[in-house]
Design an enzyme around this catalytic site. Structure first.
Site, PDB file in Angstrom:
ATOM      1  N   HIS A 124      68.269  25.805  -3.225  1.00 25.73           N
ATOM      2  CA  HIS A 124      67.979  26.112  -4.626  1.00 25.73           C
ATOM      3  C   HIS A 124      69.196  26.884  -5.149  1.00 25.73           C
ATOM      4  O   HIS A 124      69.850  27.605  -4.386  1.00 25.73           O
ATOM      5  CB  HIS A 124      66.725  26.987  -4.658  1.00 25.73           C
ATOM      6  CG  HIS A 124      66.195  27.290  -6.026  1.00 25.73           C
ATOM      7  ND1 HIS A 124      66.775  28.214  -6.868  1.00 25.73           N
ATOM      8  CD2 HIS A 124      65.108  26.823  -6.690  1.00 25.73           C
ATOM      9  CE1 HIS A 124      66.074  28.288  -7.990  1.00 25.73           C
ATOM     10  NE2 HIS A 124      65.060  27.454  -7.917  1.00 25.73           N
TER      11      HIS A 124
ATOM     12  N   LYS B 183      54.908  32.697  -7.247  1.00 27.87           N
ATOM     13  CA  LYS B 183      54.631  31.404  -6.611  1.00 27.87           C
ATOM     14  C   LYS B 183      53.470  31.506  -5.628  1.00 27.87           C
ATOM     15  O   LYS B 183      53.096  30.513  -5.004  1.00 27.87           O
ATOM     16  CB  LYS B 183      55.879  30.900  -5.879  1.00 27.87           C
ATOM     17  CG  LYS B 183      57.026  30.491  -6.811  1.00 27.87           C
ATOM     18  CD  LYS B 183      58.099  29.790  -6.019  1.00 27.87           C
ATOM     19  CE  LYS B 183      59.453  29.784  -6.686  1.00 27.87           C
ATOM     20  NZ  LYS B 183      59.523  29.031  -7.927  1.00 27.87           N
TER      21      LYS B 183
ATOM     22  N   GLN C 224      59.348  28.956  -0.850  1.00 32.51           N
ATOM     23  CA  GLN C 224      58.424  27.826  -0.744  1.00 32.51           C
ATOM     24  C   GLN C 224      57.675  27.842   0.589  1.00 32.51           C
ATOM     25  O   GLN C 224      56.943  26.890   0.887  1.00 32.51           O
ATOM     26  CB  GLN C 224      59.176  26.499  -0.906  1.00 32.51           C
ATOM     27  CG  GLN C 224      59.891  26.342  -2.239  1.00 32.51           C
ATOM     28  CD  GLN C 224      58.947  26.176  -3.415  1.00 32.51           C
ATOM     29  OE1 GLN C 224      57.784  25.813  -3.254  1.00 32.51           O
ATOM     30  NE2 GLN C 224      59.422  26.466  -4.609  1.00 32.51           N
TER      31      GLN C 224
ATOM     32  N   ASP D 237      65.651  31.943   2.471  1.00 32.27           N
ATOM     33  CA  ASP D 237      64.942  31.822   1.196  1.00 32.27           C
ATOM     34  C   ASP D 237      63.555  31.264   1.517  1.00 32.27           C
ATOM     35  O   ASP D 237      63.407  30.083   1.827  1.00 32.27           O
ATOM     36  CB  ASP D 237      65.725  30.874   0.276  1.00 32.27           C
ATOM     37  CG  ASP D 237      64.955  30.505  -0.987  1.00 32.27           C
ATOM     38  OD1 ASP D 237      63.807  30.981  -1.154  1.00 32.27           O
ATOM     39  OD2 ASP D 237      65.485  29.739  -1.798  1.00 32.27           O
TER      40      ASP D 237
ATOM     41  N   CYS E 226      66.551  22.962 -10.090  1.00 30.62           N
ATOM     42  CA  CYS E 226      67.515  23.980  -9.650  1.00 30.62           C
ATOM     43  C   CYS E 226      68.115  23.631  -8.299  1.00 30.62           C
ATOM     44  O   CYS E 226      68.413  24.518  -7.486  1.00 30.62           O
ATOM     45  CB  CYS E 226      66.904  25.379  -9.624  1.00 30.62           C
ATOM     46  SG  CYS E 226      66.288  25.923 -11.205  1.00 30.62           S
TER      47      CYS E 226
END
Lengths: 157, 456
Positions: free
Chosen positions: B161, B263, B240, B237, B411
Site C-alpha cells: 500500500h 478497519k 489488513q 503493515d 493505493c
C-alpha cells in the site's frame, strides 16, 4: 436518478467508438494528466494554427489527439472534446470548456446550455455523482493546459 | 437454528452453493450495526463490501465514545481531578486490551492518528536519527540502528500500500539510502525466489502482512528470517491482518507492526504502532510538544520514555476508548456452531466467505480475479476486472444496485502496473457480511455486463 441518466447513449457511443483517438504529429504541445484517485491517465496533444498572437483566442485548433486509459466517462469525454474543438477557435472552445466546467461543478443544479455545449450536454447526469466529475473533466483540463503550453511555446519561438 | 450454514442460507438461490465452514451468526451480528439497516440509491438495501477501506461500527463502539464524552471527558495524563483520572484510566485500560489483542505489553503500544502515521513514525525514526547524527546531536543509546548512510538499503515489496512505500521513498531521499523491492509472482504471491533482494546493506524490510488488493497473506516468517540473517529490522503493515485474523507480535518475529482502528470496527482517527520496547527506546521522537517530554528548558529538552515519547499533545482519547470497545466486541464474537471465538471465529468466517466469493465469481464468464484463486494463505480481499468494462463503470452499476465496493488502484498503484491493469473492482468482507452479500455482488456484476453489452 438512475444509471441511464448518467450513461446516455451518446456517452456509450463515444466510449465504444472514440473519435480522433491516437497520438498524431505534428503538435505544438503534449500534456499528460492523471486522476490520482483512480489511476486514469490521458496524454493529449494539440496543434494550433492561424493567429496565435495576443491572448491566443483567435488561434485555430487544428487537431486534438489523445491516448490513455480510463472509464467510459473519461474516454467519452475526450472523444467529445476532440469532435467539438477541431477546426474552431481557441476562444470558442474555451467558452465551451468554461460552460462544461460550470455544469460539472454544479452538483446537478446547473441548467446546461445545449447551444454552447453540443454533445457535451450528455454529461449533465454525471454532475450528480461527485466522484465521477473528475473523470468527465480529465480531458478538458488537459486540453486547457495544452493550449496554454502551446501558446507560450509559440510566442517564445 | 442449529446449523451455521442453514442460518446463513437466506437469500441464497442455491443451497448447495452455500459455503461450508464455521460462519458467524450474521443476522445477529448485523443487528449490532445501525448503519446496515439504511438504504442507498433510491431504496436499495445496503450491501457493504468495502470494509477493507473502512469498516462499519457496532453500537457498542458508538456508545463507548458517547459515554466517554457524556461522563468522563478530560485531558488524559494531566490534572489531578476526578474526570482526568477516569479519562486516563479508560485510555490506558484500552491500551492494555488493544495490546493484548496482538500479544503485546502496554508499554509497547503507541497510538497515532492512523496506521499511515504509525508507519511514518517508524520511517521518521530513521531520517531523524540520520539528520541528528550528522551534526553530533545527542541520541538515545542504541540509536545507531536507525542511522542510514548512502549505500544502505531499505527493502519493501511490490504489493505494498502507498502508506508502506512512500514513507520509505522519502527516507531514501533524505538519507541517500537505496530502495529495493521484492517482486510478486504472476499468481499474486511474493516471489520467495527473490528474497536475495535482502542483502548485507539492508537495514529495514517493510512489508505488508496481507495485501489490500490481492488478499495474499505474505510469508512473514521467511522474510523475517532473511532480514534477521543480515541484521535488518522488520516493519509489518498489519492493517489488513489484525482486523481479520489472530495476530501475535512475538510469534511473527517482527520488530514493528502497524494497524488502524477504523478497519476493525473502531473509530477513525486512531492508528496503532507496536514496537519492541528496546527499539522504541532507541528512537528519537516523531511529533514533539506537550506530554512527550521529560524535562524542558529554554536551551533544550529531554523526552519521556515510550510510549509517551511518541504521543505528543492531548491524544485521541475517545477514539482509543472506542477502539477498546471494538476489540472487546471482536473478542466476544462466536462462530454460530459455538466452536470458535474471537479472532479465530472472525478468520474462519471470512475464510468461508472468501472461498464462496472466489467460487461464485469464477462462474461468471468475463470476470478475472487478480490475486490467488484459492484460499490458501489468503484473506478476504477479492479484486477483479470485468472484461470490456472499466472498473469505475463496474463500481457505478454496482452502486446503483446498492452494492458498495471499492474501485481504482486501492493505493497500490505500482502493483496494478505490475499486472498491467489501470484499476480493479475490490470486494472485501467482514463480520457482518454473509453469503447473501456475495450473491448480491455476483448478480450485480452480471447486471453490469448486460448493461454494457459485454455479457457472454
Amino acid at each position: 436518478m438512475n444509471l441511464e441518466s448518467m450513461y446516455q447513449e451518446i456517452i456509450l457511443d463515444h466510449y465504444k467508438h472514440p473519435q480522433g483517438r491516437g497520438l498524431r504529429e505534428p503538435y505544438d504541445a503534449e500534456v499528460h494528466h492523471v486522476n490520482p484517485t483512480c489511476g486514469d491517465e490521458l496524454t493529449l496533444r494539440i496543434r494550433l494554427a492561424g493567429d496565435t498572437t495576443g491572448d491566443g483566442r483567435a488561434a485555430l485548433v487544428q487537431d486534438v489527439s489523445y491516448d490513455g486509459e480510463g472509464c467510459s466517462i473519461s474516454q467519452a469525454s475526450a472523444s467529445v472534446l476532440h469532435e467539438l474543438s477541431a477546426g474552431r477557435t481557441v476562444g470558442d472552445v474555451l467558452a465551451v470548456q468554461e460552460e462544461f466546467l460550470a455544469l460539472m461543478q454544479g452538483r446537478g443544479q446547473v441548467e446546461p446550455d445545449e447551444d454552447v455545449l453540443g454533445d457535451a450536454v450528455a454529461f449533465a447526469g454525471v454532475a450528480k455523482y461527485p466522484a465521477r466529475v473528475k473523470c468527465a473533466l480529465l480531458a478538458w483540463m488537459a486540453w486547457k493546459d495544452a493550449v496554454a503550453t502551446a501558446l507560450t511555446t509559440k510566442v517564445a519561438t | 437454528m442449529t446449523s451455521s450454514t442453514a442460518s446463513l442460507a437466506r437469500g441464497s438461490g442455491d443451497p448447495a452453493r452455500v459455503p461450508s465452514g464455521r460462519l458467524l451468526d450474521v443476522a445477529r451480528v448485523r443487528a449490532d450495526f445501525p448503519i446496515l439497516s439504511r438504504t442507498v440509491r433510491d431504496g436499495r438495501a445496503l450491501v457493504y463490501l468495502d470494509s477493507g477501506a473502512t469498516s462499519q461500527k457496532p453500537a457498542a463502539v458508538l456508545d463507548a465514545e458517547r459515554v466517554f464524552y457524556e461522563r468522563h471527558n478530560a485531558a488524559v495524563h494531566r490534572g489531578a481531578h476526578q474526570l482526568a483520572e477516569e479519562a486516563t484510566d479508560l485510555y490506558e485500560s484500552a491500551r492494555s486490551r488493544i495490546g493484548a489483542l496482538v500479544g503485546a505489553p502496554d508499554n509497547e503500544i503507541v497510538f497515532a492518528k492512523n496506521a499511515t502515521e504509525a508507519l511514518n513514525l517508524v520511517a521518521y525514526a530513521y531520517s531523524n536519527t540520520t539528520a541528528k547524527a550528522a551534526h553530533g546531536a545527542d541520541l538515545p543509546p542504541g540509536a545507531e540502528r536507525f542511522r542510514l548512510a548512502p549505500g544502505d538499503e531499505i527493502v519493501v515489496t511490490e504489493m505494498e500500500h502507498h502508506a508502506n512505500l512512500v514513507p520509505w521513498q522519502e527516507v531514501c531521499d533524505k538519507t541517500g539510502a537505496t530502495l529495493r523491492w521484492i517482486p510478486v509472482t504472476d499468481d499474486g504471491r511474493l516471489d520467495l525466489d527473490r528474497l536475495d533482494v535482502i542483502g548485507p546493506r539492508t537495514k529495514v524490510v517493510a512489508l505488508t502482512h496481507q495485501s489490500n488488493v490481492l488478499g495474499t497473506i505474505t510469508p512473514v516468517a521467511a522474510v523475517a528470517a532473511a532480514a534477521r540473517a543480515v541484521g535488518a529490522l522488520v516493519v509489518l503493515d498489519a492493517c489488513q491482518s489484525v482486523p481479520h485474523m489472530p495476530v501475535d507480535v512475538r510469534e511473527l518475529d517482527v520488530d514493528f507492526l502497524a494497524f488502524s482502528g477504523h478497519k476493525m470496527l473502531g473509530p477513525t482517527g486512531i492508528g496503532v504502532l507496536w514496537g519492541r520496547y528496546e527499539l522504541l527506546e532507541a528512537m528519537p521522537p516523531f511529533l514533539t510538544g506537550g506530554s512527550m517530554i521529560e524535562l524542558v528548558r529554554m536551551e533544550g529538552s529531554t523526552f519521556a520514555p515510550p510510549p509517551q515519547r511518541f504521543e505528543a499533545g492531548v491524544p485521541m482519547t475517545a477514539q482509543v476508548v472506542g477502539l477498546g470497545a471494538a476489540v472487546d466486541y471482536l473478542q466476544g464474537l462466536r462462530s454460530a456452531d459455538g466452536t470458535l471465538s474471537g479472532m479465530a471465529a472472525v478468520a474462519a468466517h471470512e475464510h468461508a466467505l472468501t472461498a464462496y466469493a472466489l467460487e461464485q465469481l469464477a462462474g461468471v464468464p468475463g470476470v478475472r480475479v487478480v490475486g490467488p484463486r484459492d484460499t490458501a494463505s489468503r484473506g478476504g480481499a477479492v479484486s477483479f476486472v470485468v472484461d470490456g468494462v472499466h472498473a469505475h463503470d463496474v463500481g457505478q452499476v454496482l452502486d446503483d444496485q446498492g452494492v458498495e465496493v471499492r474501485v481504482g488502484h486501492h493505493c497500490a498503484w505500482p502493483l496494478h502496473r505490475r499486472y498491467g491493469i489501470a484499476a480493479t473492482v475490490r470486494a472485501t468482507f467482514y463480520v457482518y457480511n454473509g453469503p447473501q452479500d456475495v450473491d448480491a455482488l455476483v448478480a450485480a456484476v452480471r447486471h453490469c455486463q448486460e448493461f454494457f453489452g459485454v455479457a457472454a
